[in-house]
Scaffold this active site. Structure first.
Site, PDB file in Angstrom:
ATOM      1  N   SER A   1      19.569  18.154 -23.197  1.00  0.00           N
ATOM      2  CA  SER A   1      19.382  16.611 -22.266  1.00  0.00           C
ATOM      3  C   SER A   1      17.901  16.828 -21.415  1.00  0.00           C
ATOM      4  O   SER A   1      17.796  15.766 -20.737  1.00  0.00           O
ATOM      5  CB  SER A   1      20.714  17.141 -21.012  1.00  0.00           C
ATOM      6  OG  SER A   1      19.586  18.246 -20.666  1.00  0.00           O
TER       7      SER A   1
ATOM      8  N   THR B   1      19.997  16.253 -16.603  1.00  0.00           N
ATOM      9  CA  THR B   1      18.704  16.231 -15.717  1.00  0.00           C
ATOM     10  C   THR B   1      18.534  17.631 -15.610  1.00  0.00           C
ATOM     11  O   THR B   1      19.335  18.203 -14.330  1.00  0.00           O
ATOM     12  CB  THR B   1      18.934  15.607 -14.817  1.00  0.00           C
ATOM     13  OG1 THR B   1      19.443  14.288 -15.036  1.00  0.00           O
ATOM     14  CG2 THR B   1      17.304  15.314 -14.460  1.00  0.00           C
TER      15      THR B   1
ATOM     16  N   THR C   1      14.767  14.281 -17.926  1.00  0.00           N
ATOM     17  CA  THR C   1      15.490  14.020 -18.007  1.00  0.00           C
ATOM     18  C   THR C   1      15.765  13.603 -20.017  1.00  0.00           C
ATOM     19  O   THR C   1      14.734  12.607 -20.261  1.00  0.00           O
ATOM     20  CB  THR C   1      17.288  13.497 -17.797  1.00  0.00           C
ATOM     21  OG1 THR C   1      17.726  13.400 -18.608  1.00  0.00           O
ATOM     22  CG2 THR C   1      16.936  12.203 -17.629  1.00  0.00           C
TER      23      THR C   1
ATOM     24  N   ARG D   1      18.281   2.183 -22.486  1.00  0.00           N
ATOM     25  CA  ARG D   1      18.773   2.121 -20.991  1.00  0.00           C
ATOM     26  C   ARG D   1      17.484   3.678 -20.359  1.00  0.00           C
ATOM     27  O   ARG D   1      17.272   4.419 -21.051  1.00  0.00           O
ATOM     28  CB  ARG D   1      19.886   2.321 -21.471  1.00  0.00           C
ATOM     29  CG  ARG D   1      21.009   3.011 -19.817  1.00  0.00           C
ATOM     30  CD  ARG D   1      20.829   5.034 -20.080  1.00  0.00           C
ATOM     31  NE  ARG D   1      21.328   5.300 -18.714  1.00  0.00           N
ATOM     32  CZ  ARG D   1      21.466   6.659 -18.078  1.00  0.00           C
ATOM     33  NH1 ARG D   1      20.107   7.676 -18.327  1.00  0.00           N
ATOM     34  NH2 ARG D   1      22.399   6.800 -17.309  1.00  0.00           N
TER      35      ARG D   1
ATOM     36  N   THR E   1      21.462  14.340 -10.367  1.00  0.00           N
ATOM     37  CA  THR E   1      22.000  14.618 -12.077  1.00  0.00           C
ATOM     38  C   THR E   1      22.976  14.052 -11.663  1.00  0.00           C
ATOM     39  O   THR E   1      23.956  14.131 -11.390  1.00  0.00           O
ATOM     40  CB  THR E   1      21.903  16.321 -12.348  1.00  0.00           C
ATOM     41  OG1 THR E   1      22.785  16.531 -13.416  1.00  0.00           O
ATOM     42  CG2 THR E   1      23.323  17.088 -11.444  1.00  0.00           C
ATOM     43  N   GLY E   2      23.756  14.254 -13.481  1.00  0.00           N
ATOM     44  CA  GLY E   2      24.768  13.222 -13.317  1.00  0.00           C
ATOM     45  C   GLY E   2      24.195  11.707 -14.129  1.00  0.00           C
ATOM     46  O   GLY E   2      23.338  11.656 -14.237  1.00  0.00           O
TER      47      GLY E   2
ATOM     48  N   GLY F   1      23.731   8.667 -13.990  1.00  0.00           N
ATOM     49  CA  GLY F   1      22.869   8.076 -13.145  1.00  0.00           C
ATOM     50  C   GLY F   1      23.077   6.609 -12.647  1.00  0.00           C
ATOM     51  O   GLY F   1      22.057   6.293 -11.320  1.00  0.00           O
TER      52      GLY F   1
END
Ligand code: GLY
Length: 331
Positions: free
Chosen positions: A86, A193, A211, A221, A244-245, A247
């Site tokens: 990642s 991330t 990331t 994207r 994080t997660g 976006g």
């Protein structure tokens, strides 16, 4: 004071070594962290790849580096790890097979730099730092970011490792685009991330975030991670936050800026992270089926973390101990 052996014991006692993915365990990076300060510096970062990133950041501070050096060099560890799916080298490609990277950095002087949709460069965080320090701009994208990197001595490298290519080819069989919850936390499969915040002995704060973004994303994207205020924000009068997660959810509430503003208005880092997650729950309908996590730190080195769904964890170096913690979650 703590010696190298004690540091390894600390990691073991915390169970942190057992959490390190196999690729890292084979060649663990363990640093001596003999620092004099009792409570500062503090370093906090997202996910298990934060353990080695924190250790590097502390080593940099110990050797007299600046807090910006520390956050940059800290996140360069997962960027260079080919097993990390990642971040940087070995990151999952987009749906067309291209690895595209997003990163940003912010220092205690309020300066900021960012790159997005950058290909073929292992360390986007260092390009972001160069944007911050050598240009009048904050963000460079795509081909322009690559051109800038090459003009400044970075070398191109194919970032699509055999492991990431295999994952992409497996994905192509169904081509189903539905990001899994906590896919970030599956060792050697998917992470997310790395966002890292450091406060040095003087109370000065910097942050870095980097990331490869969502695996198999649409070409072009860009997530929250390179967007100052969304994936990362630092205000040296107050503190810093990073996310994080998924976006898209973070961008819609300008999450990291929100956390820092909540701290400015008197919330603790923990309260600020919780309120920012609550804002996502209130405003973004996908909150029930996606993951977002925030970490935050103020100038005193107090920290907080909170996320939507169970499963997010973070690495915290404090009082000479570098260990993993599970974040509390809204759901
Ligand atoms: N948080 C990383 C991304 O959404 O790209």
């Amino acid at each position: 004071m703590i010696n190298r052996r004690k540091f390894i014991e600390n990691l073991s006692a915390a169970g942190a070594l057992s959490l390190i993915p196999a690729g890292l365990k084979a060649n663990p990076i363990i640093y001596d962290v003999s620092l004099g300060a009792k409570s500062l510096p503090v370093v906090i970062s997202t996910w298990i790849h934060g353990i080695n990133a924190n250790a590097k950041a502390i080593e940099v501070l110990k050797n007299g580096g600046s807090v910006v050096d520390a956050v940059e060099q800290g996140v360069m560890i997962p960027e260079a790890d080919p097993e990390n799916r990642s971040v940087g080298l070995g990151g999952l490609p987009d749906r067309d097979g291209h690895v595209t990277l997003d990163a940003c950095i912010m220092g205690p002087d309020g300066n900021a730099g960012s790159v997005c949709f950058l290909e073929n460069i292992v360390h986007p965080i260092s390009v972001a730092r160069m944007v911050m320090e050598k240009t009048p701009h904050v963000m460079l994208a795509g081909e322009g970011a690559l051109q800038f990197a090459l003009e400044n001595g970075f070398e191109e490298q194919n970032l699509l490792t055999p492991g990431a290519e295999k994952a992409w080819k497996d994905w192509l069989k169904e081509s189903k685009y539905d990001p899994e919850l906590n896919w970030e936390n599956k060792p050697n499969e998917f992470h997310d991330t790395i966002g890292l915040l450091a406060v040095d002995q003087n109370g000065d704060i910097a942050g870095a975030c980097t990331t490869s973004g969502l695996g198999f994303k649409m070409r072009g994207r860009v997530g929250d991670s390179p967007i100052i205020g969304a994936g990362l924000y630092v205000d040296n009068e107050v503190g810093g936050a990073t996310a994080t997660g998924m976006g898209e959810l973070v961008i819609k509430v300008v999450g990291s800026f929100l956390v820092v503003e909540l701290m400015r208005n008197g919330k603790s880092p923990q309260q600020a992270c919780e309120e920012a997650v609550a804002r996502i729950v209130k405003k973004v309908p996908e909150n029930k089926i996606r993951q977002v996590g925030f970490i935050a730190m103020n100038k005193k080195g107090e920290t907080g973390a909170y996320c939507l769904q169970p499963g997010f964890n973070y690495a915290l170096y404090q009082d000479n101990i570098n260990e993993m913690h599970d974040s509390k979650s809204f759901y």
